[in-house]
Design a protein around this motif. Structure first.
Motif, short mmCIF file in Angstrom:
data_model
loop_
_atom_site.label_atom_id
_atom_site.label_comp_id
_atom_site.label_asym_id
_atom_site.label_seq_id
_atom_site.Cartn_x
_atom_site.Cartn_y
_atom_site.Cartn_z
N HIS A 41 0.81 -1.22 0.00
CA HIS A 41 0.00 0.00 0.00
C HIS A 41 0.85 1.28 0.00
O HIS A 41 0.33 2.35 -0.29
CB HIS A 41 -0.93 0.02 1.21
CG HIS A 41 -1.93 -1.10 1.21
ND1 HIS A 41 -2.49 -1.58 0.06
CD2 HIS A 41 -2.47 -1.84 2.23
CE1 HIS A 41 -3.34 -2.56 0.34
NE2 HIS A 41 -3.34 -2.74 1.65
N PHE A 42 2.14 1.14 0.32
CA PHE A 42 3.02 2.32 0.35
C PHE A 42 3.80 2.47 -0.95
O PHE A 42 4.83 3.14 -0.98
CB PHE A 42 3.98 2.22 1.54
CG PHE A 42 3.30 2.21 2.87
CD1 PHE A 42 2.90 3.40 3.46
CD2 PHE A 42 3.01 1.02 3.51
CE1 PHE A 42 2.26 3.40 4.68
CE2 PHE A 42 2.37 1.00 4.74
CZ PHE A 42 1.98 2.21 5.33
N LEU A 43 3.32 1.84 -2.02
CA LEU A 43 4.05 1.86 -3.27
C LEU A 43 4.23 3.27 -3.82
O LEU A 43 5.13 3.51 -4.64
CB LEU A 43 3.32 1.01 -4.33
CG LEU A 43 2.12 1.66 -5.06
CD1 LEU A 43 1.86 0.90 -6.35
CD2 LEU A 43 0.87 1.64 -4.22
N TYR A 44 3.41 4.21 -3.36
CA TYR A 44 3.47 5.54 -3.94
C TYR A 44 4.43 6.49 -3.23
O TYR A 44 4.68 7.59 -3.71
CB TYR A 44 2.06 6.15 -3.99
CG TYR A 44 1.83 6.85 -5.28
CD1 TYR A 44 1.96 8.21 -5.39
CD2 TYR A 44 1.57 6.12 -6.44
CE1 TYR A 44 1.80 8.85 -6.60
CE2 TYR A 44 1.41 6.74 -7.64
CZ TYR A 44 1.53 8.11 -7.72
OH TYR A 44 1.40 8.73 -8.92
N VAL A 45 5.00 6.08 -2.12
CA VAL A 45 5.88 6.97 -1.35
C VAL A 45 7.10 7.42 -2.17
O VAL A 45 7.44 8.61 -2.16
CB VAL A 45 6.31 6.27 -0.04
CG1 VAL A 45 7.37 7.09 0.68
CG2 VAL A 45 5.10 6.07 0.86
N PRO A 46 7.81 6.53 -2.91
CA PRO A 46 8.94 7.03 -3.72
C PRO A 46 8.52 8.06 -4.75
O PRO A 46 9.25 9.04 -4.99
CB PRO A 46 9.48 5.76 -4.40
CG PRO A 46 8.98 4.63 -3.57
CD PRO A 46 7.67 5.07 -3.02
N PHE A 47 7.34 7.88 -5.36
CA PHE A 47 6.87 8.85 -6.35
C PHE A 47 6.54 10.19 -5.71
O PHE A 47 6.74 11.24 -6.32
CB PHE A 47 5.65 8.28 -7.09
CG PHE A 47 5.91 6.97 -7.78
CD1 PHE A 47 6.90 6.87 -8.76
CD2 PHE A 47 5.19 5.84 -7.47
CE1 PHE A 47 7.15 5.68 -9.41
CE2 PHE A 47 5.43 4.64 -8.11
CZ PHE A 47 6.42 4.55 -9.08
N LEU A 48 6.03 10.16 -4.48
CA LEU A 48 5.73 11.41 -3.78
C LEU A 48 6.99 12.22 -3.53
O LEU A 48 6.98 13.45 -3.65
CB LEU A 48 5.03 11.11 -2.44
CG LEU A 48 3.63 10.51 -2.51
CD1 LEU A 48 3.10 10.28 -1.10
CD2 LEU A 48 2.69 11.42 -3.28
N CYS A 49 8.08 11.53 -3.20
CA CYS A 49 9.35 12.23 -3.00
C CYS A 49 9.80 12.93 -4.28
O CYS A 49 10.31 14.06 -4.24
CB CYS A 49 10.42 11.24 -2.54
SG CYS A 49 10.08 10.48 -0.94
#
Length: 502
Positions: free
Chosen positions: A442-450
């Motif tokens: 579910h945290f797959l989007y954290v790198p993209f947010l950075c």
């Protein structure tokens, strides 16, 4: 006394304004429209092409293709598109310099015609290798057009409309995605018998461009600065601008010509060694990488699963997917309207800021979707909001950077660098996203947010605003940023002095 036989000025101006509009449409329909269209239509016949691959292998060897090789062959078919795009990006610079911007777009349709022929006869020939080669060729075509089209339109547009005209590349990309989604519906060409025709339908935009673009003018800057043909440049400007006073624009073109006098076209690796291009190259690499690593492609890839979790019936998911493409198209149209009012920096910062916001909410919704029954609907809303935010800024504005930040001699090389970066990142994201999804859940989007945060911060602190400025004015401002302590004149003036001494 006014001549009674002279036609009114306003109708003539309106007619000449239509020449610029026709130029935009002719370049776009066979350019970035093809990129979006071919990116989109491959999704519909996935299962049909896999069945065809399996059946073809059985006919050749007498036994079916092993289960683990079917998705591998399909992955090769999909991944050959960005590989072709990388080759096309490397080809775009030499083509644009040698043939010119308009002729490069026309010659580029050779790849489209060859690919459509391979797609159309692949099933009759019983060869899935023809599909692979066709995907490679449409990738080459996309790589060329994604670089040459914004260069051509940016050089042909007046400085007051340069951003809006260049933004049409993003509009045609989004329009191609939507059209590909519509044509790929099961009720149209997405059925098990029509998929060769679906893949070969990329021929239609190519034919439209071949029929219309030869009637329209070449880039005036290319004609004057690269070719040294003043008469052809004036004729092209008169067709694009109409009977308006061209003295000021011609003076700016002459200043650019003087700046490039005695210089040859730059090679891509030379851009990284030139201190006078330090800010430009850094902006191109950082923001060009950010637009591919910001997670928009990941949202598209994850959208179907989100729609299913929101209890949308499986047979209706394809219509919800069309909604995602429409969101990007709507945002690109809105950005085209406001870019000359709010500027490039503001659109980029707002776009990346909103993407960070919606990506954070999306992550929270994925984490809580099993606890709260309404969370899947929030996640679905975030998908549409994220795509809208991407279309407002990064989708279109990033493609303008190479046109506005580099001069005529460095621009083709800058687009080669930008295209190489884009297609490499696209390939790596497609290759690595399944592993990111499996590893981060579910945290797959954290790198993209950075990446989105970095894009917004870099734009706010380091990217100069170029709205309403001539190319010479932009070069002078960038010179001051690259050499803050120097008292010498701008870079283009020093180049003229150096060439005179030689």
């Amino acid at each position: 006394m006014e001549d009674e036989h002279e036609p009114p000025l306003q109708p003539r101006t309106q007619f000449q304004g239509r020449v610029l509009l026709l130029t935009i449409c002719a370049a776009g329909i066979g350019g970035t429209f093809q990129f979006g269209y071919n990116l989109s239509i491959i999704n519909a016949p996935t299962s049909h092409i896999q069945e065809f691959t399996n059946e073809t292998w059985r006919m050749r060897t007498g036994r079916p293709l092993p289960d683990h090789l079917v998705p591998l062959v399909w992955s090769l078919i999909v991944s050959l598109h960005p590989v072709g795009g990388l080759l096309g990006a490397l080809l775009a610079g030499p083509l644009a310099i040698t043939l010119g911007r308009k002729k490069s777009l026309l010659v580029n349709n050779i790849f489209v015609v060859a690919a459509a022929t391979l797609f159309g006869f692949s099933r009759r020939a019983g060869s899935f290798e023809m599909i692979m080669l066709g995907r490679l060729l449409v990738g080459v075509s996309a790589g060329v057009s994604m670089n040459v089209q914004p260069m051509y339109l940016g050089e042909s547009a007046p400085k007051e409309l340069r951003g809006a005209v260049a933004m049409t590349s993003a509009i045609f990309t989004a329009l191609g995605i939507v059209m590909g989604q519509v044509v790929g519906l099961r009720e149209l060409l997405g059925g098990p018998q029509a998929w060769p025709l679906l893949l070969a339908s990329c021929l239609v935009p190519g034919v439209l461009q071949l029929a219309s673009l030869p009637l329209l003018p070449e880039s005036p800057r290319y004609l004057l600065i690269d070719r040294g043909d003043s008469e052809a440049c004036l004729a092209a400007l008169q067709r694009l601008r109409g009977p308006a006073d061209l003295a000021e624009e011609l003076a700016e073109l002459e200043r650019e010509r003087a700046a490039c006098q005695g210089r040859r076209a730059r090679r891509p690796w030379e851009l990284f060694r030139d201190r006078a291009l330090r800010r430009q190259v850094a902006s191109l690499v950082v923001l060009g990488g950010a637009v591919e690593l910001c997670g928009n492609d990941a949202v598209y890839a994850y959208a179907s699963a989100v729609f299913s979790q929101a209890r949308i019936p499986p047979e209706k998911v394809q219509y919800a997917a069309i909604g995602t493409g429409c969101c990007e198209l709507l945002a690109a149209l809105l950005s085209c309207v406001v870019i000359e009012r709010v500027g490039r920096r503001m659109l980029l910062m707002v776009g990346y800021g909103l993407m960070t916001c919606w990506g954070s909410v999306f992550t929270a919704a994925l984490c809580l979707q099993s606890s709260l029954p309404w969370m899947p609907y929030l996640a679905m809303s975030c998908v549409f909001a994220f795509i809208l935010s991407f279309g407002i800024g990064p989708a279109g504005v990033t493609g303008i950077l190479a046109t506005e930040l580099f001069d005529q001699m460095a621009r083709p090389a800058a687009y080669m660098v930008c295209g190489t970066l884009m297609w490499t990142m696209l390939f790596l994201v497609g290759l690595g996203f399944p592993f990111i999804m499996e590893g981060l859940s579910h945290f797959l989007y954290v790198p993209f947010l950075c990446v989105c945060v970095c894009g917004a911060v870099y734009t706010g602190f380091f990217l100069p605003e170029t709205r309403g400025k001539s190319f010479v004015d932009i070069s002078e401002e960038l010179h001051r940023l690259n050499f803050p302590g120097w008292s010498q004149g701008p870079a283009w003036r020093r180049e003229v002095i150096r060439s005179t001494e030689l």
